[in-house]
Design a protein around this motif. Sequence first.
Motif, PDB file in Angstrom:
ATOM      1  N   ALA B 325       0.850  -1.199   0.000  1.00 39.28           N
ATOM      2  CA  ALA B 325       0.000   0.000   0.000  1.00 39.28           C
ATOM      3  C   ALA B 325       0.879   1.240   0.000  1.00 39.28           C
ATOM      4  N   GLN B 326       0.461   2.252  -0.758  1.00 41.33           N
ATOM      5  CA  GLN B 326       1.223   3.490  -0.888  1.00 41.33           C
ATOM      6  C   GLN B 326       0.747   4.530   0.136  1.00 41.33           C
ATOM      7  N   VAL B 327       1.567   5.543   0.379  1.00 43.44           N
ATOM      8  CA  VAL B 327       1.122   6.679   1.195  1.00 43.44           C
ATOM      9  C   VAL B 327       0.490   7.711   0.260  1.00 43.44           C
ATOM     10  N   ALA B 328      -0.666   8.220   0.638  1.00 46.61           N
ATOM     11  CA  ALA B 328      -1.373   9.189  -0.204  1.00 46.61           C
ATOM     12  C   ALA B 328      -0.626  10.521  -0.248  1.00 46.61           C
ATOM     13  N   ASP B 329      -0.867  11.250  -1.319  1.00 46.34           N
ATOM     14  CA  ASP B 329      -0.322  12.587  -1.490  1.00 46.34           C
ATOM     15  C   ASP B 329      -1.496  13.543  -1.288  1.00 46.34           C
ATOM     16  N   GLY B 330      -1.417  14.443  -0.304  1.00 50.18           N
ATOM     17  CA  GLY B 330      -2.595  15.274  -0.071  1.00 50.18           C
ATOM     18  C   GLY B 330      -2.381  16.375   0.930  1.00 50.18           C
ATOM     19  N   LEU B 331      -3.432  16.685   1.648  1.00 54.92           N
ATOM     20  CA  LEU B 331      -3.417  17.783   2.617  1.00 54.92           C
ATOM     21  C   LEU B 331      -3.520  17.205   4.026  1.00 54.92           C
ATOM     22  N   ALA B 440      -6.067  13.906   4.241  1.00 49.61           N
ATOM     23  CA  ALA B 440      -6.809  13.270   3.140  1.00 49.61           C
ATOM     24  C   ALA B 440      -6.028  13.556   1.869  1.00 49.61           C
ATOM     25  N   GLY B 441      -6.141  12.679   0.893  1.00 52.27           N
ATOM     26  CA  GLY B 441      -5.345  12.895  -0.303  1.00 52.27           C
ATOM     27  C   GLY B 441      -5.690  11.951  -1.428  1.00 52.27           C
ATOM     28  N   LEU B 442      -4.764  11.872  -2.373  1.00 51.31           N
ATOM     29  CA  LEU B 442      -4.940  11.078  -3.583  1.00 51.31           C
ATOM     30  C   LEU B 442      -3.897   9.972  -3.600  1.00 51.31           C
ATOM     31  N   VAL B 443      -4.295   8.801  -4.079  1.00 52.00           N
ATOM     32  CA  VAL B 443      -3.372   7.667  -4.080  1.00 52.00           C
ATOM     33  C   VAL B 443      -3.727   6.753  -5.243  1.00 52.00           C
ATOM     34  N   THR B 444      -2.776   5.915  -5.648  1.00 50.89           N
ATOM     35  CA  THR B 444      -3.046   4.909  -6.679  1.00 50.89           C
ATOM     36  C   THR B 444      -2.645   3.544  -6.126  1.00 50.89           C
ATOM     37  N   PRO B 445      -3.109   2.482  -6.743  1.00 55.68           N
ATOM     38  CA  PRO B 445      -2.644   1.152  -6.340  1.00 55.68           C
ATOM     39  C   PRO B 445      -1.168   0.998  -6.708  1.00 55.68           C
ATOM     40  N   PRO B 446      -0.463   0.038  -6.066  1.00 57.33           N
ATOM     41  CA  PRO B 446       0.870  -0.306  -6.548  1.00 57.33           C
ATOM     42  C   PRO B 446       0.718  -0.904  -7.945  1.00 57.33           C
TER      43      PRO B 446
END
Lengths: 468, 468
Positions: B325-331, B440-446
């Motif tokens: 699982a990735q870490v989301a990019d956000g606020l 909260a933020g944006l993420v994609t699957p690996p």
Amino acid sequence: MRVVTVGVGLLGDAIEAQAVGVHRVDWRPPMPGTETDLATLALDPLRAQADARAVQAVIDTTAVLVDVLPAAEALGLERGRFLHAGPPLTWERASGPMRGALMGAAVLEGLVEHPDDAPALFESGAATMEPCHHNDAVGPMAGVVAPSMWMFVLEDPATGRRTHCTLNEGLGKVLRYGAYSPEVLARLRWMGDVLGPLLQGAVRAVRDEQGPVDVTGVLTQMLQMGDEAHNRNRAGTLMLLRDLAPALVAGVERGSSAADVADVLRFVGGNDHFFLNLAMPACKLALDAARGTEGSAMVVAMARNGTDFGIQVAGTGDEWFTGPAQVADGLFLGDYGPDDANPDIGDSAITETAGIGGFAMATAPAIVRLVGGSVPDALATTRRMHEITLAEHTRWAVPVLDFQGTPTGIDVTRVCRTGVLPQINTGMAGRVAGTGQVGAGLVTPPAEVFPAALARLAELSRAREGRG
Amino acid sequence: MRVVTVGVGLLGDAIEAQAVGVHRVDWRPPMPGTETDLATLALDPLRAQADARAVQAVIDTTAVLVDVLPAAEALGLERGRFLHAGPPLTWERASGPMRGALMGAAVLEGLVEHPDDAPALFESGAATMEPCHHNDAVGPMAGVVAPSMWMFVLEDPATGRRTHCTLNEGLGKVLRYGAYSPEVLARLRWMGDVLGPLLQGAVRAVRDEQGPVDVTGVLTQMLQMGDEAHNRNRAGTLMLLRDLAPALVAGVERGSSAADVADVLRFVGGNDHFFLNLAMPACKLALDAARGTEGSAMVVAMARNGTDFGIQVAGTGDEWFTGPAQVADGLFLGDYGPDDANPDIGDSAITETAGIGGFAMATAPAIVRLVGGSVPDALATTRRMHEITLAEHTRWAVPVLDFQGTPTGIDVTRVCRTGVLPQINTGMAGRVAGTGQVGAGLVTPPAEVFPAALARLAELSRAREGRG
């Protein structure tokens, strides 16, 4: 080689095809006959600051919901007096839906037993009619207010000024669209006996226990939830329900009937337009803050009585500039068509005057399914309204336009200079008294009201400068 | 002269500058190593029809709210069994927020008195954990379900299939974000003692008296009201409140306390995310209709347990394809920063799998204020997701994109062919057990989960064709 060309784009296209750089300017000639007055106002030393003050007063005004009261109590409206939408009107010149609404209201008040007996009252002067706008009120469609009708009371916390509007009846066969059948009157009686008093209890409890409902704040949220607050008020209605429901229920402990409270929740929740009657007086409260700003060419009211369309301007006091109300272009319910529609009616264009409604269509693209037009049109409309307005509203942002503020403060000089008319979303009432709603659509004011207001502004300017 | 160029746009620009016509194609190379498997699936005789059937099954499924029940009753969950979000996971590999939520849940169930005593239970096997997805359920963030927690019960009226989700606790310090302080547990106890039973009464009354709440229909409306139904559920929550409030109040006549009902209305109305826990099981109900469609490369689940990100595919049964699982990019909230965030967690990516959430960002541009990015990004994301999906959802339209349906049915072959990864909006939990939400933020699957699923699909295809 440099070519300057004015008019249709064909010559530009031809030159461009020959690889000459073309700089296109969206210039339109001013409205005919306005050049001298525009020049006068361009030189007016008061205007720039007066306009800036006027529009800032609108943006800075907030509205909170402080009470729900019968019109008799809220406005001192006596038996036999009725209010109506739009500029002043006589019974003789009143359209079908306006007459229908007044006839129903006369029955509601017990002045006559049958609607057909009402016209004689208005013809004889035994019953009188005057504009909502002259009584700190606004009303959608016919906008008829009778003394027994309950009204929302909105207040500007900074000044204590108040505005008022009746409770919304829902859609279809309703008084404000000119219907007055027994079902219409039965609903109005339930609204007077049950809805008004229960809302009063809840509004007062919320006000006293946690602070009044912030109507301006709800408007801010609505505009991020697909409402433009004229013909779409879904999110606003739901937020009002959210804010009042706990206090309505708590009222059961103080003796309200749980069944009545459930009915009120069902009625409000089932009427997507319920919040319109809060959006409108909130807009009037804001615009009234700019009334009487000497030198300002900002419009402070646009209103229609079903016969005339009138505007009032900050720098011209309470004078109305009127022209014939137009028939909207839009979508019709059931088998109704353009021939069934009455000309434009209602004080609800106060929303556009304040920068929402048709001016905020970009934030409510789903509305094109109700009023017609296309999604690109809706986006273009909001952009076009920026051409004739003084400011971007700092509380009201349109997310899809990168949170740009809504176009606020219609400037009479910009309308005259560009010929771009304010765009209004509106419901359409049936032409014949008693019909009810026949559709919804888009409409503009009659163009001539703007040069008329401009002429008066120019006259006042010349008088101030000793050139009058 | 004709030039074909692949890669960056510079050469195209240079040729264009020399007045040669350039036709630009947005072509990207496939993910490395997928060429052979893509070729196998391109020739698979089942796939086109299987994909069409799978996505149509998703679109055709509707979800109605038929009941609210404790998990023990709804799922037969016994004391000592717990469910969690994402693919299967052991206590040893569980992240901080997952452990925190399980620790709090063990206290809630009375298995231990203090959260610190809970790890030993899970280490020894005295308490067990298994995925929500293996039990007809989904859970946001840690997604922990304990036997005493009340759950929404959604049903597909056409087949009677059911899915389940717990009641949403609100934001901040809440169990699903890994917090387990006394206030968190007190809220959960109130939800079990008051919220669950009152909602059960109202949901059953609505179901029996006027037909169950149409969750799919509310989703249709929400998407026209600025919600994308993952990180914005404001309008959905308000519509649920509208639909249940009258029945909640009527419950007072059947003996409920008016004060409790008012508290429930306040709790639901004060939690903009309440509807998420209906949106998620509605999406699972729809996607489960496509599970086990032989030959289809459509994704039927994307889910994260805070350690692994897993997908399941229609044509590969219940097999999980997982990666880190990735870490989301956000606020971030308050003083929190990227170092405080746990990797992606929760079953809520079921919304994107069904075509809403991050896939419907164009309809909820205001969400960029919560998850980061810009409004043009939000519009572009929805357009980009159409590149990797099988269909436009016919119930879920995006008004601002001229009512285009949301991109629905992620196609593993399109993801591998284009390298475009699904875009997920998500909340971020604190890395350390007990923290709660940090942003909260944006993420994609690996990326690697898609080639892995593709390889298995190709293997099955070759086996069917006797070439395996």
